[in-house]
Design a protein around this motif. Structure first.
Motif, short mmCIF file in Angstrom:
data_model
loop_
_atom_site.label_atom_id
_atom_site.label_comp_id
_atom_site.label_asym_id
_atom_site.label_seq_id
_atom_site.Cartn_x
_atom_site.Cartn_y
_atom_site.Cartn_z
N THR A 6 14.15 49.03 69.84
CA THR A 6 14.81 49.88 70.84
C THR A 6 16.04 49.14 71.40
N GLY A 7 17.09 49.89 71.64
CA GLY A 7 18.30 49.33 72.26
C GLY A 7 19.10 48.41 71.37
N SER A 8 18.83 48.45 70.04
CA SER A 8 19.54 47.51 69.16
C SER A 8 20.80 48.15 68.56
N ALA A 12 25.10 53.77 66.78
CA ALA A 12 26.39 53.37 66.19
C ALA A 12 26.23 53.07 64.70
N GLN A 43 23.60 62.58 74.64
CA GLN A 43 23.93 61.14 74.57
C GLN A 43 24.54 60.78 73.21
N GLY A 269 14.96 57.01 73.24
CA GLY A 269 16.40 57.04 73.01
C GLY A 269 17.33 56.88 74.20
N ASP A 271 19.70 55.77 76.89
CA ASP A 271 20.36 54.47 77.00
C ASP A 271 21.03 54.36 78.37
N ARG A 299 17.91 46.53 77.02
CA ARG A 299 18.67 47.09 75.90
C ARG A 299 19.94 46.27 75.64
N1 LIG Z 1 27.65 45.99 68.32
C1 LIG Z 1 27.32 46.26 69.59
N2 LIG Z 1 27.61 45.39 70.58
C2 LIG Z 1 27.28 45.64 71.86
N3 LIG Z 1 26.66 46.75 72.25
C3 LIG Z 1 26.34 47.64 71.33
C4 LIG Z 1 26.65 47.45 69.93
N4 LIG Z 1 26.19 48.50 69.24
C5 LIG Z 1 25.62 49.33 70.14
N5 LIG Z 1 25.72 48.83 71.38
C6 LIG Z 1 25.22 49.43 72.62
O1 LIG Z 1 23.82 49.17 72.69
C7 LIG Z 1 23.19 50.20 73.44
C8 LIG Z 1 21.93 50.68 72.74
O2 LIG Z 1 22.28 51.38 71.58
P1 LIG Z 1 21.48 52.66 71.07
O3 LIG Z 1 21.29 53.62 72.17
O4 LIG Z 1 22.15 53.11 69.83
O5 LIG Z 1 20.06 51.98 70.74
P2 LIG Z 1 18.93 52.45 69.75
O6 LIG Z 1 18.73 51.38 68.75
O7 LIG Z 1 19.23 53.81 69.24
O8 LIG Z 1 17.68 52.48 70.75
P3 LIG Z 1 16.45 53.50 70.85
O9 LIG Z 1 15.51 53.12 69.74
O10 LIG Z 1 15.89 53.21 72.18
O11 LIG Z 1 17.00 54.86 70.69
C9 LIG Z 1 24.22 51.30 73.65
O12 LIG Z 1 24.70 51.23 74.97
C10 LIG Z 1 25.32 50.93 72.67
O13 LIG Z 1 26.57 51.35 73.13
#
Ligand SMILES: Nc1ncnc2c1ncn2[C@@H]1O[C@H](COP(=O)(O)OP(=O)(O)OP(=O)(O)O)[C@@H](O)[C@H]1O
Length: 427
Positions: A6-8, A12, A43, A269, A271, A299
């Motif tokens: 989560t939050g990784s 993106a 989001q 999800g 954030d 996160r």
């Molecule tokens: N390379 C990066 N460097 C710094 N921050 C980043 C980078 N990529 C993504 N983020 C930020 O990290 C945060 C978490 O990303 P994201 O919501 O995509 O997590 P996730 O892996 O989809 O988590 P979840 O499983 O909880 O949905 C977001 O605020 C995003 O903008």
């Protein structure tokens, strides 16, 4: 298929490559993203907008609870990317011929295990409609922090050999997350909750907190209760109107309210970087729900704290969570005397809130909403209720049987150990 904590940054991880491909051959509708909740759809759209701005990206959000006519109009304008919840998109496909998804190159399923799960909110029918409207030749991308179980099922039905990427880590939760539990008797749970919140408010004024509850009603009552203690709290659950849901989330995100009380509607999800603490008012029944809930904090490399309130009835749930996440939760220490001091006041306040809620049409509204939803799905609410009751009965019997077997195995193991020990002593 991509599985990372989560939050990784999984969003993106699919948004950027899709934008790259779109820039090489831009047209609409190029990509479809499905996600289980409306809030999550907004989001994801936001990330597409920010990252796709240099390309002049056109997106379109199709979710329930919002105006269908304006959505249909937007779809007909051929946006590059459609971000949708399955139910509403399936409705548009069934009822409209003003848009085509026959040329989409990418289908993304975010929180894929939830979308494919066959449980209380089952998306199977809607997914069938959607899959029938998009080309078979496409790239399908599935993302979640908990994809492992789904993987096995999908591998067996996928036409091509799927590519699976999983971040390598034994522990399934984030390193920077401090995970605690608090053993509390069921009847005094709320006093502990109020004590915790008071403590965090006193010591860390700028922290935002999410409290997860098991039902909409509990969520509503806790919010009423915390308000009476003058805490800046706001509720988020599926019995609220969609506009209220967005407004509540917006005010929490902007830190106007520092405490969000939510059902599992908010467990995946979302954030919100300011969230420092997650409190599980009930112990989640499934480890994967726990993983997603506590993942609302800590996160993108930040730290965070998760506290799970555990009653005498939930200890086995904590064990299965620990087994799944591959680490032990640590006990959170509180000053019992401070909790005792507020116990009566909290219980009286809760009771007053319960009485107030009973005076409203909250329960009735829930029933009406449920019936409405079933009728919309073309089902008979009375027949469904009967079917559900029968299923419940079967489930209970199955559970009892499983428990019986488990007890028998445990007993046999204990006997074996005892026999071995006896034998050793005799030797
Ligand atoms: N390379 C990066 N460097 C710094 N921050 C980043 C980078 N990529 C993504 N983020 C930020 O990290 C945060 C978490 O990303 P994201 O919501 O995509 O997590 P996730 O892996 O989809 O988590 P979840 O499983 O909880 O949905 C977001 O605020 C995003 O903008």
């Amino acid at each position: 298929m991509g599985c990372a904590k989560t939050g990784s940054g999984k969003t993106a991880a699919f948004v950027l490559p899709i934008l790259q491909k779109l820039s090489e051959d831009p047209y609409g509708i190029f990509c479809l993203v499905l996600t289980p909740t409306r809030e999550l759809a907004y989001q994801i759209a936001e990330q597409f907008r920010v990252l796709g701005k240099p390309l002049g990206l056109k997106d379109c959000i199709i979710v329930g609870g919002m105006d269908m006519v304006s959505q249909a109009l937007e779809l007909s304008k051929k946006p590059h990317v459609v971000i949708a919840t399955p139910g509403r998109l399936a409705d548009h496909i069934r009822s409209s011929n003003t848009f085509s998804m026959k040329r989409i190159k990418f289908l993304v399923m975010d929180e894929a295990d939830r979308l494919l799960e066959q449980g209380c909110t089952d998306f199977t029918e809607e997914l069938q409609v959607i899959l029938g409207a998009i080309p078979a030749k496409r790239q399908t991308l599935l993302f979640s922090a908990t994809l492992t179980d789904t993987l096995q099922e999908l591998k067996s039905v996928a036409m091509n050999k799927p590519f699976f990427w999983e971040s390598t880590s034994e522990v399934k939760t984030v390193e920077q997350l401090d995970q605690k539990y608090l053993l509390v008797p069921e009847k005094v749970k709320d006093a502990y909750l109020v004590h915790l919140i008071q403590k965090f408010q006193d010591e860390h004024e700028d922290w935002s907190i999410i409290i997860f509850t098991s039902t909409c009603k509990d969520c509503q009552i806790l919010n009423m209760m915390l308000r009476r203690f003058n805490f800046p709290s706001i509720a988020l659950h599926s019995m609220m109107k969609q506009k209220e849901r967005f407004a509540a989330l917006g005010r929490f995100k902007s830190s106007f309210y520092k405490i969000l009380i939510a059902t599992d509607l908010a467990s995946r999800g979302l954030d919100i970087p300011t969230v420092q603490v997650v409190i599980n008012h009930n112990t989640p029944g499934l480890p994967k729900i726990y993983i997603h809930r506590v993942g609302r904090t800590a996160r993108a490399g930040r730290s965070g704290l998760a506290i799970t309130l555990v009653t005498q009835y939930d200890i086995h749930l904590v064990h299965s969570i620990e087994e799944q996440i591959k680490m032990k939760l640590i006990e959170y220490a509180v000053k019992e005397s401070e909790v005792l001091n507020i116990l009566t006041q909290v219980n009286v306040t809760r009771r007053a809130c319960e009485i107030k809620l009973e005076g409203t049409d909250f329960d009735e509204k829930k029933e009406i909403n449920k019936r409405k939803q079933l009728i919309l799905e073309g089902k008979d609410p009375d027949l469904e209720a009967k079917r559900k009751a029968e299923l419940e009965k079967l489930k209970k019997q199955k559970k009892k049987f499983k428990e019986h077997i488990r007890d028998a195995i445990r007993k046999e193991k204990d006997d074996q150990i005892r026999r071995k020990q006896k034998k050793k002593q005799q030797e």
